[in-house]
Design an enzyme around this catalytic site. Structure first.
Site, PDB file in Angstrom:
ATOM      1  N   ARG A  49     -28.335  -2.417 -25.272  1.00  0.00           N
ATOM      2  CA  ARG A  49     -28.135  -2.398 -23.822  1.00  0.00           C
ATOM      3  C   ARG A  49     -29.451  -2.810 -23.166  1.00  0.00           C
ATOM      4  O   ARG A  49     -30.462  -2.953 -23.838  1.00  0.00           O
ATOM      5  CB  ARG A  49     -27.585  -1.054 -23.304  1.00  0.00           C
ATOM      6  N   GLY A  50     -29.395  -2.990 -21.842  1.00  0.00           N
ATOM      7  CA  GLY A  50     -30.538  -3.576 -21.154  1.00  0.00           C
ATOM      8  C   GLY A  50     -30.274  -5.073 -21.060  1.00  0.00           C
ATOM      9  O   GLY A  50     -29.977  -5.717 -22.078  1.00  0.00           O
ATOM     10  N   ARG A  87     -19.536  -6.886 -20.904  1.00  0.00           N
ATOM     11  CA  ARG A  87     -20.065  -6.114 -19.768  1.00  0.00           C
ATOM     12  C   ARG A  87     -20.264  -7.108 -18.614  1.00  0.00           C
ATOM     13  O   ARG A  87     -20.845  -8.170 -18.808  1.00  0.00           O
ATOM     14  CB  ARG A  87     -21.399  -5.423 -20.113  1.00  0.00           C
ATOM     15  N   GLN A 189     -30.596   7.019 -20.335  1.00  0.00           N
ATOM     16  CA  GLN A 189     -31.496   6.003 -20.911  1.00  0.00           C
ATOM     17  C   GLN A 189     -32.961   6.403 -20.710  1.00  0.00           C
ATOM     18  O   GLN A 189     -33.823   6.057 -21.522  1.00  0.00           O
ATOM     19  CB  GLN A 189     -31.258   4.626 -20.269  1.00  0.00           C
ATOM     20  N   ASP A 230     -30.486  -6.011 -13.426  1.00  0.00           N
ATOM     21  CA  ASP A 230     -29.410  -6.587 -14.243  1.00  0.00           C
ATOM     22  C   ASP A 230     -28.929  -7.916 -13.684  1.00  0.00           C
ATOM     23  O   ASP A 230     -28.392  -8.750 -14.408  1.00  0.00           O
ATOM     24  CB  ASP A 230     -28.252  -5.605 -14.360  1.00  0.00           C
ATOM     25  N   ASN A 240     -29.059  -2.981 -10.333  1.00  0.00           N
ATOM     26  CA  ASN A 240     -29.736  -2.296 -11.452  1.00  0.00           C
ATOM     27  C   ASN A 240     -29.034  -0.964 -11.676  1.00  0.00           C
ATOM     28  O   ASN A 240     -28.114  -0.594 -10.930  1.00  0.00           O
ATOM     29  CB  ASN A 240     -31.230  -2.113 -11.136  1.00  0.00           C
ATOM     30  N   LYS A 241     -29.498  -0.240 -12.670  1.00  0.00           N
ATOM     31  CA  LYS A 241     -28.891   1.035 -13.051  1.00  0.00           C
ATOM     32  C   LYS A 241     -28.649   1.933 -11.845  1.00  0.00           C
ATOM     33  O   LYS A 241     -29.491   2.047 -10.955  1.00  0.00           O
ATOM     34  CB  LYS A 241     -29.821   1.717 -14.056  1.00  0.00           C
TER      35      LYS A 241
HETATM   36  O1  MRU Z   1     -26.425   0.199 -18.706  1.00  0.00           O
HETATM   37  P1  MRU Z   1     -27.711  -0.318 -19.253  1.00  0.00           P
HETATM   38  O2  MRU Z   1     -28.489   0.683 -20.046  1.00  0.00           O
HETATM   39  O3  MRU Z   1     -27.536  -1.628 -19.978  1.00  0.00           O
HETATM   40  O4  MRU Z   1     -28.554  -0.623 -17.952  1.00  0.00           O
HETATM   41  C1  MRU Z   1     -29.858  -1.121 -18.086  1.00  0.00           C
HETATM   42  C2  MRU Z   1     -30.542  -1.319 -16.791  1.00  0.00           C
HETATM   43  O5  MRU Z   1     -30.005  -1.094 -15.733  1.00  0.00           O
HETATM   44  C3  MRU Z   1     -31.925  -1.881 -16.853  1.00  0.00           C
HETATM   45  O6  MRU Z   1     -32.712  -1.417 -15.815  1.00  0.00           O
HETATM   46  C4  MRU Z   1     -31.858  -3.415 -16.754  1.00  0.00           C
HETATM   47  O7  MRU Z   1     -30.914  -3.922 -17.647  1.00  0.00           O
HETATM   48  C5  MRU Z   1     -33.147  -4.035 -17.019  1.00  0.00           C
HETATM   49  S1  MRU Z   1     -33.655  -3.876 -18.701  1.00  0.00           S
HETATM   50  C6  MRU Z   1     -35.097  -4.706 -18.886  1.00  0.00           C
END
Ligand code: MRU
Length: 342
Positions: A49-50, A87, A189, A230, A240-241
């Protein structure tokens, strides 16, 4: 410069080896992908993820798709679209699949060429992250206390990290006094992954419940917030998250700089604004259960969006490998697009 002794993803021979991020920090175990369906599952279930790490893994997913298609270009295209659907919010996924699929189609599904392109995405991402770290650390004043959200480190990328990469680079230059990491409900996370990375890197850090950030910011205990992205749209809005938007509002209220760090592969130059971003909604049990144990009353309704959108007016700057983008975002992102020829 410190180096990580782990990798979120690595192609070893014919296998894509992922560090299974569902199990960290208590279990350090690999998840091995041999097929495009394995990669789809790994992205969907958040083994990997990320945004940049998803992109890196997806490049090799395209290699598996080409192998499985056995020359059937329509089957190959269907597999690529399937992979993209794993995703919806992080643009790096479709960006990487389309980039590698283009080489695949142009080369008649030549596996060597496809693999070279997927490898290039990984190598470029690592290089971009180190550059982001250098550029971003120029914003950090000595003795800074930085708050971050989610995980944006080596685990979230092909190596080093974006926002956490900035923090690590600034730390190695002696600029960082302390880091606060949001735990990042509901998938933790921050607690599971960022805390793991910070402890391994030896950076002094404190884990907080997400809702403690407002008090720290109000009390002047945070010099800046740096987190990832993201998808960044052409007007500078940042998906973003979940929790990022709230943090940005608190920073704005108290005049604390709020930065998003991301490679240019996270910019969706074709999407005008953040209202157009599809926000992934994830399963209810991510909220009602923690590690398989029920924490919410049976029968309660759940809303579980994985991301939110921060308007560009709340963003002090976007740190990319090409430099720091600031207001006016639409003009400066359009200029960047021209410069990159995208
Ligand atoms: O749901 P995730 O864990 O994939 O979400 C990740 C994030 O929101 C990160 O902040 C983003 O992907 C940047 S990672 C360098």
């Amino acid at each position: 410069m410190m180096k990580e002794d782990f990798k979120a993803l690595e192609m070893r021979g014919d296998e894509l080896v992922l560090l299974d991020q569902r199990l960290l920090p208590t279990v350090v175990e690999d998840f091995v992908c041999h097929t495009v369906e394995d990669v789809y599952f790994a992205i969907r279930d958040m083994v990997v993820r990320g945004a940049p790490a998803i992109g890196g893994a997806a490049g090799y997913g395209v290699l598996f798709a080409a192998r499985e298609a056995k020359g059937d270009i329509e089957a190959f295209r269907r597999s690529c679209e399937h992979l993209i659907a794993a995703r919806p919010t992080a643009v790096n996924l479709s960006w990487a699949v389309r980039r590698v699929a283009k080489v695949a189609e142009e080369s008649g599904l030549d596996e060597e060429r496809i693999r070279a392109e997927a490898d290039a995405i990984v190598a470029e991402d690592i290089a971009m992250n180190h550059r982001i770290g250098e550029i971003g650390s120029s914003l950090i004043r000595p003795g800074a206390t930085i708050l971050t959200h989610c995980n944006t480190g080596a685990l979230a990328t092909c190596g080093w990290g974006t926002a956490l990469g900035v923090i690590k680079t600034a730390w190695s230059k002696g600029l960082v006094k302390h880091v606060y990491a949001d735990e990042t409900r509901p998938r933790f996370q921050g607690a599971r992954l960022t805390a793991w990375e910070l402890v391994r890197a030896g950076i002094p850090a404190t884990l907080i419940p997400d809702s403690a950030a407002a008090t720290l910011i109000r009390d002047g205990r945070i010099d800046c917030v740096i987190l990832g992205a993201d998808r960044i749209t052409a007007n500078g809005d940042v998906a973003n998250k979940l929790g990022t938007f709230a943090l940005s509002c608190i920073c704005k209220l108290y005049g604390v700089p709020f930065y998003s760090a991301a490679p240019t592969s996270t910019i969706d130059f074709d999407m005008a604004s953040g209202d157009m971003i599809e926000i992934e909604e994830r399963p209810q049990d991510e909220v009602t259960h923690v590690n398989g144990s029920q924490v919410a009353a049976s029968g309660i309704g759940v809303y579980n969006p994985a991301f939110d959108v921060t308007p560009h007016s709340n963003v002090t700057g976007i740190i990319t490998e090409e430099g720091i983008i600031r207001e006016p975002y639409d003009v400066n992102i359009a200029a960047l697009r021209r410069r990159l020829g995208r």
